[in-house]
Scaffold this motif. Structure first.
Motif: not given
Length: 300
Positions: A17-37
């Motif tokens: 999930s995006l949330t779990a990846a963000g938690r692992e890398l200490r990134l916000s869900s918004t940041t993860v979504s933006e970088r995936l996009a």
């Protein structure tokens, strides 16, 4: 930035999930979504199908996972060679192995390998069922029998004999089968591999193969647990020599039906369908291949 986004994409796939990846890398869900996009915009394709509950790889996403592991592995190898010298190996390796095999032969080989290469980290996941090597980010898997996915690359480690076994306490209570058909009158402990129940045992090939459908009061999807039940005297098992040779030699298990040997099973290493492997993976493949080739079952 492209390589960082690709590395993030791999984290999303491996964590589920995006949330779990963000938690692992200490990134916000918004940041993860933006970088995936941004990564999807760069390639001009959709890499992940997303719902409120789950994600799944598109065909382009599966291609990227496979290629990304190769590219990032080569970058890590290059960085290690520049920083620490050409002979240094570093970075992570993910392995899938059957429960019993992983606890015995694979674990010991990993310990020896890490003592020689302390900059490497290894994640060993034990499972007797099917795993998606590409989707779950594995570098290699050990499996008995033919590969389900024909796209995977494979390395044969030879055929392992199999034994029908029971504990002395079980045999004292119930007696020993004399021919394969006698197994129908015994409590057989059965493995489940995903949807497949391993309750059809084949013996042969001479003079003619004999096929027996067995049954019992215990079924599990963990080979170590099935073997433990057998050691406790609950029934009869069919297992690879790799798993039971030590227990047979110690007298904890008794090999049965020796005049009717079960068909041997192929042991192989499976790899994602990439063109190349990082040096650290190739080195571990060589080490574990040697460990299994030199195992006691080969000398019997």
């Amino acid at each position: 930035m492209l390589l960082n986004n690709i590395a993030l994409f791999l984290q999303i796939v491996e964590k589920g999930s995006l949330t779990a990846a963000g938690r692992e890398l200490r990134l916000s869900s918004t940041t993860v979504s933006e970088r995936l996009a941004a990564l999807e915009a760069h390639f001009g394709v959709v890499l992940l199908n997303r719902t409120t509950r789950a994600i799944s790889l598109t065909e382009e996403g599966r291609t990227l996972v496979d290629g990304a592991k190769q590219v990032l592995g080569e970058v890590e190898d290059l960085e290690a060679r520049i920083r620490f010298g050409a002979q240094t190996l570093s970075g992570p390796i993910r392995i899938s192995a059957p429960s019993n095999l992983g606890r015995t032969h694979i674990s010991g080989g990993i310990t020896e390998f890490l003592s020689d290469h302390p900059a490497i980290s290894i994640e060993l996941l034990l499972s007797d069922g099917y795993v998606d090597l590409v989707g779950e980010g594995f570098d290699m898997a050990f499996r008995f029998g033919p590969a389900i996915d024909s796209s995977l690359r494979s390395k044969s480690l030879g055929h392992s004999r199999r034994f029908v076994c029971a504990s002395p306490s079980y045999l004292e209570k119930h007696g020993a089968p004399q021919i394969p058909a006698d197994l129908k009158e015994h409590n057989c402990l059965v493995m489940r591999f995903g949807a497949k129940l391993d309750n059809v045992w084949q013996f042969g090939p001479s003079p003619l193969p004999q096929i027996v459908s067995v049954r019992g009061n215990r079924v599990a999807n963990d080979s170590a647990l099935v073997q433990q039940w057998c050691l406790e005297g609950h029934g009869i098992i069919l297992k690879s020599e790799l798993d039971v040779s030590a227990e047979i030699k110690a007298g904890n298990l008794v090999a049965l039906l020796e005049n009717h040997p079960p068909s041997p099973t192929l042991l192989q290493m499976l790899f994602p369908p990439s063109r190349a492997q990082p040096r650290r993976v190739r080195a571990l493949v060589d080490k574990l291949s040697h460990v299994l080739q030199e195992a006691e079952w080969r000398k019997g």
